[in-house]
Design an enzyme around this catalytic site. Structure first.
Site, mmCIF file in Angstrom:
data_model
loop_
_atom_site.group_PDB
_atom_site.id
_atom_site.type_symbol
_atom_site.label_atom_id
_atom_site.label_comp_id
_atom_site.label_asym_id
_atom_site.label_seq_id
_atom_site.Cartn_x
_atom_site.Cartn_y
_atom_site.Cartn_z
ATOM 1 N N GLU A 1 82.894 74.459 118.261
ATOM 2 C CA GLU A 1 82.384 73.176 118.757
ATOM 3 C C GLU A 1 83.500 72.427 119.473
ATOM 4 O OE1 GLU A 1 80.681 70.513 115.751
ATOM 5 O OE2 GLU A 1 81.285 68.802 116.983
ATOM 6 N N THR B 1 80.224 65.775 119.678
ATOM 7 C CA THR B 1 80.320 64.354 120.059
ATOM 8 C C THR B 1 79.462 64.062 121.290
ATOM 9 O OG1 THR B 1 82.637 64.553 119.321
ATOM 10 C CG2 THR B 1 81.939 62.410 120.090
ATOM 11 N N LYS C 1 73.328 68.270 111.070
ATOM 12 C CA LYS C 1 74.709 68.026 110.650
ATOM 13 C C LYS C 1 74.657 66.855 109.665
ATOM 14 C CE LYS C 1 78.655 65.831 113.024
ATOM 15 N NZ LYS C 1 79.912 66.300 113.595
ATOM 16 N N ARG D 1 85.217 64.423 123.317
ATOM 17 C CA ARG D 1 86.038 63.234 123.078
ATOM 18 C C ARG D 1 87.163 63.108 124.083
ATOM 19 N NH1 ARG D 1 86.317 63.872 116.451
ATOM 20 N NH2 ARG D 1 84.116 64.448 116.410
HETATM 21 C C1 3PG Z 1 83.383 65.669 113.123
HETATM 22 O O1 3PG Z 1 83.185 65.168 114.205
HETATM 23 O O2 3PG Z 1 82.597 66.436 112.595
HETATM 24 C C2 3PG Z 1 84.611 65.260 112.406
HETATM 25 O O3 3PG Z 1 85.461 64.521 113.197
HETATM 26 C C3 3PG Z 1 85.344 66.360 111.766
HETATM 27 O O4 3PG Z 1 85.854 65.782 110.661
HETATM 28 P P1 3PG Z 1 87.267 66.166 110.052
HETATM 29 O O5 3PG Z 1 88.278 65.763 111.096
HETATM 30 O O6 3PG Z 1 87.348 65.341 108.795
HETATM 31 O O7 3PG Z 1 87.264 67.626 109.799
#
Ligand code: 3PG
Length: 216
Positions: free
Chosen positions: A42, A70, A136, A46
């Site tokens: 993924e 995102t 998710k 960002r």
């Molecule tokens: C996401 O977008 O799923 C998170 O930013 C990932 O989270 P983590 O940085 O705590 O793994």
């Protein structure tokens, strides 16, 4: 069987959440993850390089299944599928995104996987009403973690989750052991310092480490 089920039948149930600051990191990073046995990638939107990274990985690393993360608007959604994203992950669930996902499938433009984020029971119900049953759960650890997912298995037995947010090698197995969790995601495999230093061996090592934990 959904497209995600098909992918998960052939890959490990882990989706690294990737932030690419510099496009030159995209291909070596993807190769390092694939070398460690991790195939579902993924790449978040960002950063400016996100869309170009998706296209570059898609072309250069055919073993990878590349998605966009995102994705917050219909416009992002379109740009991501134009870049070649095979799956779309969003941090939340909006009517605009639900509509967009429906529209691109109906007009035959895209047959990928839409994995919207949910954080409340009401959002799970809205997704289910829209026919989306794989979601998710974000930000998983901050909103109750494994306990929350266990609690949701009662009222929502047909909904499956990919928790992200606060997942690490230390709690990955706990999540994966839950009957309603089909995969989990996180950023630790591709921590930004590893990308900046070009430490691809460490990316592969972290990927292999988690792949070993996946065999439960
Ligand atoms: C996401 O977008 O799923 C998170 O930013 C990932 O989270 P983590 O940085 O705590 O793994």
């Amino acid at each position: 069987m959904t497209q995600l089920d098909t992918w998960l039948a052939n890959t490990k149930p882990l989706i690294p959440v990737i932030v690419i600051d510099d496009l030159v990191h995209a291909i070596p990073m993807a190769k390092a993850l694939v070398a460690g046995g991790v195939h579902l990638l993924e790449v978040t939107l960002r950063t400016e390089a996100g869309l170009a990274a998706i296209s570059a990985i898609k072309k250069a690393v055919p073993e990878a299944i590349v998605g966009a993360g995102t994705v917050c608007t219909a416009d992002d959604f379109q740009k991501a599928i134009d870049a070649g994203a095979q799956f779309i992950v969003s941090p939340g669930l909006t009517p605009e995104l639900i509509e967009k996902a429906k529209q691109v499938k109906l007009d035959g433009q895209w047959q990928g996987v839409f994995l919207p984020g949910v954080a409340t029971a009401s959002e799970v119900m809205i997704a289910a009403q829209a026919g989306i049953t794989q979601l998710k759960c974000f930000p998983a650890s901050a909103i109750g973690g494994a306990k929350l997912l266990k609690a949701w298995s009662g009222p929502f037995p047909d909904i499956q989750f990919c928790p992200t947010g606060g997942i690490s090698k230390d709690n990955y197995k706990e999540y994966l052991g839950l009957p309603n969790v089909i995969c989990a995601g996180g950023s630790w495999l591709t921590e930004s310092k590893l990308l900046i230093e070009g430490d691809w061996n460490e990316v592969t090592r972290r990927a292999s480490e988690i792949v070993k934990l996946s065999d439960i």
